[in-house]
Write a protein that holds these residues in place. Structure first.
Motif, PDB file in Angstrom:
ATOM      1  N   THR A 165       0.837  -1.207   0.000  1.00  0.00           N
ATOM      2  CA  THR A 165       0.000   0.000   0.000  1.00  0.00           C
ATOM      3  C   THR A 165       0.867   1.251   0.000  1.00  0.00           C
ATOM      4  O   THR A 165       0.619   2.194  -0.760  1.00  0.00           O
ATOM      5  CB  THR A 165      -0.947  -0.006   1.212  1.00  0.00           C
ATOM      6  OG1 THR A 165      -1.813  -1.148   1.121  1.00  0.00           O
ATOM      7  CG2 THR A 165      -1.784   1.256   1.251  1.00  0.00           C
ATOM      8  N   SER A 201      -9.530   3.098  -1.464  1.00  0.00           N
ATOM      9  CA  SER A 201      -9.108   2.285  -0.317  1.00  0.00           C
ATOM     10  C   SER A 201     -10.327   1.643   0.331  1.00  0.00           C
ATOM     11  O   SER A 201     -11.257   2.329   0.751  1.00  0.00           O
ATOM     12  CB  SER A 201      -8.375   3.156   0.699  1.00  0.00           C
ATOM     13  OG  SER A 201      -8.060   2.423   1.851  1.00  0.00           O
ATOM     14  N   GLU A 253      -9.587  -1.188   2.500  1.00  0.00           N
ATOM     15  CA  GLU A 253      -8.947  -2.100   3.447  1.00  0.00           C
ATOM     16  C   GLU A 253      -8.857  -1.554   4.865  1.00  0.00           C
ATOM     17  O   GLU A 253      -8.701  -2.313   5.805  1.00  0.00           O
ATOM     18  CB  GLU A 253      -7.530  -2.445   2.958  1.00  0.00           C
ATOM     19  CG  GLU A 253      -7.493  -3.471   1.848  1.00  0.00           C
ATOM     20  CD  GLU A 253      -7.757  -4.888   2.339  1.00  0.00           C
ATOM     21  OE1 GLU A 253      -7.489  -5.180   3.512  1.00  0.00           O
ATOM     22  OE2 GLU A 253      -8.253  -5.694   1.538  1.00  0.00           O
ATOM     23  N   TRP A 257     -10.711   5.111   7.367  1.00  0.00           N
ATOM     24  CA  TRP A 257     -10.254   6.303   6.653  1.00  0.00           C
ATOM     25  C   TRP A 257      -9.332   7.197   7.483  1.00  0.00           C
ATOM     26  O   TRP A 257      -8.390   7.797   6.953  1.00  0.00           O
ATOM     27  CB  TRP A 257     -11.453   7.118   6.166  1.00  0.00           C
ATOM     28  CG  TRP A 257     -12.260   7.741   7.263  1.00  0.00           C
ATOM     29  CD1 TRP A 257     -13.323   7.199   7.942  1.00  0.00           C
ATOM     30  CD2 TRP A 257     -12.060   9.036   7.837  1.00  0.00           C
ATOM     31  NE1 TRP A 257     -13.793   8.046   8.907  1.00  0.00           N
ATOM     32  CE2 TRP A 257     -13.039   9.198   8.859  1.00  0.00           C
ATOM     33  CE3 TRP A 257     -11.178  10.078   7.611  1.00  0.00           C
ATOM     34  CZ2 TRP A 257     -13.146  10.351   9.627  1.00  0.00           C
ATOM     35  CZ3 TRP A 257     -11.278  11.237   8.384  1.00  0.00           C
ATOM     36  CH2 TRP A 257     -12.246  11.360   9.372  1.00  0.00           C
ATOM     37  N   VAL A 274      -8.392  10.662  -2.734  1.00  0.00           N
ATOM     38  CA  VAL A 274      -8.663   9.430  -1.991  1.00  0.00           C
ATOM     39  C   VAL A 274     -10.151   9.398  -1.657  1.00  0.00           C
ATOM     40  O   VAL A 274     -10.731  10.428  -1.309  1.00  0.00           O
ATOM     41  CB  VAL A 274      -7.830   9.365  -0.683  1.00  0.00           C
ATOM     42  CG1 VAL A 274      -8.049   8.042   0.018  1.00  0.00           C
ATOM     43  CG2 VAL A 274      -6.358   9.574  -0.972  1.00  0.00           C
ATOM     44  N   ARG A 296      -5.673   6.014   7.403  1.00  0.00           N
ATOM     45  CA  ARG A 296      -5.088   6.280   6.098  1.00  0.00           C
ATOM     46  C   ARG A 296      -4.781   7.771   5.924  1.00  0.00           C
ATOM     47  O   ARG A 296      -3.739   8.153   5.384  1.00  0.00           O
ATOM     48  CB  ARG A 296      -6.067   5.816   5.009  1.00  0.00           C
ATOM     49  CG  ARG A 296      -5.534   5.960   3.594  1.00  0.00           C
ATOM     50  CD  ARG A 296      -6.623   5.701   2.570  1.00  0.00           C
ATOM     51  NE  ARG A 296      -7.676   6.698   2.656  1.00  0.00           N
ATOM     52  CZ  ARG A 296      -8.958   6.419   2.890  1.00  0.00           C
ATOM     53  NH1 ARG A 296      -9.342   5.186   3.081  1.00  0.00           N
ATOM     54  NH2 ARG A 296      -9.857   7.387   2.943  1.00  0.00           N
ATOM     55  N   ASP A 338      -7.297  -0.776  -3.413  1.00  0.00           N
ATOM     56  CA  ASP A 338      -6.801  -1.564  -2.292  1.00  0.00           C
ATOM     57  C   ASP A 338      -8.009  -2.188  -1.573  1.00  0.00           C
ATOM     58  O   ASP A 338      -8.694  -1.523  -0.809  1.00  0.00           O
ATOM     59  CB  ASP A 338      -6.026  -0.643  -1.339  1.00  0.00           C
ATOM     60  CG  ASP A 338      -5.248  -1.381  -0.282  1.00  0.00           C
ATOM     61  OD1 ASP A 338      -5.175  -2.620  -0.353  1.00  0.00           O
ATOM     62  OD2 ASP A 338      -4.708  -0.716   0.631  1.00  0.00           O
ATOM     63  N   SER A 339      -8.324  -3.461  -1.808  1.00  0.00           N
ATOM     64  CA  SER A 339      -7.534  -4.418  -2.558  1.00  0.00           C
ATOM     65  C   SER A 339      -8.477  -5.352  -3.318  1.00  0.00           C
ATOM     66  O   SER A 339      -9.697  -5.278  -3.169  1.00  0.00           O
ATOM     67  CB  SER A 339      -6.665  -5.251  -1.613  1.00  0.00           C
ATOM     68  OG  SER A 339      -7.492  -6.087  -0.816  1.00  0.00           O
ATOM     69  N   GLU A 375       0.912   4.238  -2.726  1.00  0.00           N
ATOM     70  CA  GLU A 375       0.675   5.631  -2.327  1.00  0.00           C
ATOM     71  C   GLU A 375       1.841   6.516  -2.747  1.00  0.00           C
ATOM     72  O   GLU A 375       1.643   7.611  -3.302  1.00  0.00           O
ATOM     73  CB  GLU A 375       0.457   5.701  -0.814  1.00  0.00           C
ATOM     74  CG  GLU A 375      -0.873   5.123  -0.369  1.00  0.00           C
ATOM     75  CD  GLU A 375      -0.993   4.977   1.129  1.00  0.00           C
ATOM     76  OE1 GLU A 375      -2.137   4.975   1.624  1.00  0.00           O
ATOM     77  OE2 GLU A 375       0.041   4.855   1.822  1.00  0.00           O
TER      78      GLU A 375
END
Length: 219
Positions: free
Chosen positions: A15, A49, A51, A54, A80, A57, A113-114, A19
């Motif tokens: 990841t 994303s 996975e 938030w 994102v 991340r 992801d993913s 990124e």
């Protein structure tokens, strides 16, 4: 305009690799991990994303963006999805959100992801994996984007990355235009490798790297 995977075992850095790559492209940097990034115009990157929560991340992305002094962070072309995005592709409604999000973003490059969040059954069952892959490839072609999907390997310890140890490799390998591998050995050595590419000769050499305090890859 191609579709492919970045794969490897858990905690290898997949990841963070994606990124860092996406941010480097958005910032119009000339190179990434010693390899040239040749773009004649600004490319917009969307990171989908599914996975992780938030907030985790977001904190990581803020830390990563601190390495850039030269960019306007308010107009940075790296997007994102927010906390309202589905955490899995379970029905046609979630797939419609997936497609509309890409279209509305105007992204040229989409990172996902993913792959395991897109399937409800064992990927090794060819019918299940093939349907999802065909759907993703159709989106890639129809929307004229590049799509990079993060995926897992089977459990490997101190084994070389090879398409055979990619989860569902028999199905996945047939559709991917490129497969890039990230691995972490038991002595904590991390490396990147071109595992398979449809349109060029793979580079057999690996690139070793570490991850610094800003969660940035260092060759």
């Amino acid at each position: 305009g191609t579709f492919g995977f970045v794969y490897g075992p858990a905690k290898s850095g997949k990841t963070i690799f994606c990124e860092n790559l996406g941010m480097s492209i958005a910032a119009r940097r000339d190179t990434f991990m010693g390899k040239p990034l040749n773009f004649s115009q600004v490319k917009k990157v969307l990171f989908i994303s599914m996975e992780e929560f938030w907030q985790n991340r977001t904190e990581r992305n803020k830390q990563q963006l601190s390495v850039f002094n030269e960019i306007d962070k308010q107009n940075f072309p790296y997007l994102v999805v927010d906390e309202n995005f589905p955490y899995s592709m379970v029905n046609n409604k979630s797939w419609k959100i997936f497609e509309n999000t890409i279209v509305e973003s105007g992204a040229d490059i989409v990172m996902v992801d993913s792959f395991t969040r897109m399937i409800r059954d064992e990927i090794e069952k060819s019918k299940v994996g093939s349907e999802i892959l065909i759907r993703l490839k159709d989106l890639t072609n129809r929307l004229k984007i590049t799509m990079i999907v993060i995926h897992h390997s089977s459990k490997i310890i101190n084994m070389p990355l090879d398409i055979a140890n990619m989860a569902g490799s028999r199905v996945v390998g047939q559709e991917a235009d490129f497969i890039l591998g990230i691995n972490k050995l038991s002595n904590n050595t991390r490396y990147f490798k071109e595992v398979s590419t449809r349109y060029k000769q793979e580079n057999e050499l690996v690139t070793t790297f570490s991850i610094n305090n800003n969660l940035w890859l260092v060759k």
